[in-house]
Motif scaffolding. Structure first.
Motif, short mmCIF file in Angstrom:
data_model
loop_
_atom_site.label_atom_id
_atom_site.label_comp_id
_atom_site.label_asym_id
_atom_site.label_seq_id
_atom_site.Cartn_x
_atom_site.Cartn_y
_atom_site.Cartn_z
N PHE A 244 0.85 -1.18 0.00
CA PHE A 244 0.00 0.00 0.00
C PHE A 244 0.89 1.24 0.00
O PHE A 244 1.76 1.39 0.87
CB PHE A 244 -0.89 0.02 1.25
N ARG A 245 0.64 2.14 -0.94
CA ARG A 245 1.40 3.38 -1.02
C ARG A 245 0.49 4.55 -0.67
O ARG A 245 -0.68 4.59 -1.06
CB ARG A 245 1.98 3.57 -2.42
N PRO A 246 1.00 5.56 0.06
CA PRO A 246 0.15 6.68 0.48
C PRO A 246 -0.09 7.68 -0.66
O PRO A 246 0.81 7.99 -1.44
CB PRO A 246 0.95 7.32 1.62
N TYR A 247 -1.31 8.18 -0.73
CA TYR A 247 -1.68 9.21 -1.70
C TYR A 247 -2.59 10.21 -1.01
O TYR A 247 -3.03 10.01 0.13
CB TYR A 247 -2.40 8.60 -2.91
N ARG A 248 -2.89 11.30 -1.74
CA ARG A 248 -3.79 12.35 -1.23
C ARG A 248 -4.92 12.56 -2.21
O ARG A 248 -4.73 12.51 -3.43
CB ARG A 248 -3.03 13.67 -1.04
N THR A 249 -6.12 12.82 -1.67
CA THR A 249 -7.25 13.14 -2.53
C THR A 249 -7.10 14.54 -3.10
O THR A 249 -6.27 15.33 -2.66
CB THR A 249 -8.56 13.04 -1.74
N ASP A 250 -7.92 14.87 -4.09
CA ASP A 250 -7.88 16.19 -4.72
C ASP A 250 -8.88 17.16 -4.10
O ASP A 250 -9.15 18.22 -4.67
CB ASP A 250 -8.17 16.05 -6.23
N ASP A 251 -9.47 16.82 -2.97
CA ASP A 251 -10.45 17.69 -2.33
C ASP A 251 -9.78 18.96 -1.81
O ASP A 251 -8.56 19.07 -1.75
CB ASP A 251 -11.14 16.97 -1.17
N PHE A 252 -10.63 19.93 -1.44
CA PHE A 252 -10.11 21.17 -0.85
C PHE A 252 -9.34 20.85 0.44
O PHE A 252 -8.27 21.38 0.68
CB PHE A 252 -11.26 22.13 -0.57
#
Length: 370
Positions: A244-252
């Protein structure tokens, strides 16, 4: 010399000596008075060999107590201000952190998408930048601590053995617990209780009722392991190590999530996703941490694919995961499972996973035979 009632005056030399002698006597008298006053205030200086035994024991004890207090303040964790119980980490400037706080700081920085810093000097910290301080770990293990049962002082290195094996006040259970005796109490009361315990004299009918209740929890564990053994008999079984690799959503307000690269098992392409605290807004403000995951089928299938799957820890990780079997029938319309909790024991284990650069687990998929 008296001559006709006239007293002869002393010579100048004898007079001078008389004055000096008087002054010396006066100074000596003043010094003696000061010594006497000082002796009344402070008492006579005792001979170390004649010192009472209680006083001998009390003086070094007070000094060591102050030394221990100073050592506590020097060796304590800069985050929780408590003495470390296990590993001790230090930043590049030497500030100490216990293992739990160190992992928590790294996990919080991952959730907030920030660089973790030392709470004392604000220098960057990470598993690569920080190292363990073995000298502090050994020093802390020799400091005295109080037994939670008998309240006596013991070195931390021997406290665990004392509380488990030696302490006469440690909490123990009756040997008839296996037939339902609920008694718990101090170890020194155990012989008296066991000699009067009523469970050995119960009838078989009474014991059968007690044992039936105790078997319920054991039966649940056996169902899990029997289910795993039955899955191992399936014709089509696949497993792989997943990362599992960490990512970020595109939300505000961005949220942390995890995703694996595509992998192939049972001739199908899959992806795993995971999220923290079910994607709540600010998981860094919560002390309770959970991870949930879902399995996604990326391939197109001609017919429904009914599968069982479970996640276990990877071959090189130390996270504790209790296996749970999940089932899902995959098709082109239902190619995603619901998010299910990763069965880790507590928030401390979750912080270990969040603090790591990647999460490495092992996935098993069993195709249900029709």
């Amino acid at each position: 010399v008296e001559d006709g009632g006239v007293v002869a005056a002393p010579s100048s030399s004898s007079a001078g000596l008389g004055v000096v002698g008087a002054a010396v006597e006066a100074v000596a008298a003043v010094a003696a008075m000061q010594d006497e006053v000082g002796s009344r205030r402070e008492g006579p200086e005792p001979d170390p060999d004649d010192e009472p035994p209680k006083k001998k024991a009390r003086v070094p004890g007070g000094e060591s107590g102050k030394l221990e207090e100073r050592l506590y303040s020097v060796l304590c964790c800069t985050v929780c201000l408590d003495l470390p119980k296990a590993s001790v980490y230090q930043c590049t400037n030497g500030h100490l952190m216990c293992a739990g706080c160190f992992i928590h700081l790294l996990a919080d920085s991952r959730l907030k998408e920030e660089q973790a810093t030392c709470p004392n000097c604000r220098c960057e910290i990470s598993k690569n930048l920080c190292c363990r301080n073995l000298a502090v770990e050994k020093a802390v293990s020799e400091l005295p601590t109080e037994c939670t049962f008998c309240l006596k002082q013991f070195p931390r290195s021997s406290l665990e053995r004392h509380q488990k094996e030696e302490c006469q006040d440690r909490v123990t259970q009756c040997k008839y617990k296996r037939i339902g005796c609920p008694w718990q109490g101090p170890f020194h009361e155990l012989p008296a209780h066991e000699s009067e315990c009523s469970h050995p004299t119960k009838t078989g009918t009474e014991l059968m009722g007690i044992l039936g209740e105790m078997d319920q929890s054991h039966r649940r564990d056996m169902q899990l392991y029997n289910g795993i053994f039955s899955l191992l008999c399936y014709e089509k079984i696949g497993f792989t190590e997943v990362q599992f690799r960490p990512y970020r959503t595109d939300d505000f307000i961005t949220r942390l999530y995890y995703e694996t690269p595509r992998f192939t098992v049972l001739n199908q392409t899959w992806v795993l996703k995971a999220r923290v605290n079910d994607s709540e807004r600010n998981p860094n403000l919560s002390c309770k941490r959970t991870l949930s995951f879902q399995l996604i089928l990326k391939s197109k299938v001609n017919s429904a694919l009914e599968c069982s799957f479970l996640l276990l820890k990877g071959p090189y990780d130390d996270v504790r995961i209790k296996p749970v079997i999940h089932h899902h029938c995959f098709s082109n319309d239902t190619n995603e499972t619901e998010y299910v909790l990763l069965p880790i024991s507590d928030s401390v284990e979750c912080n270990k996973l969040l603090a790591a650069k990647n999460i490495n687990l092992r996935l098993f998929i069993f195709q249900v035979q029709k």
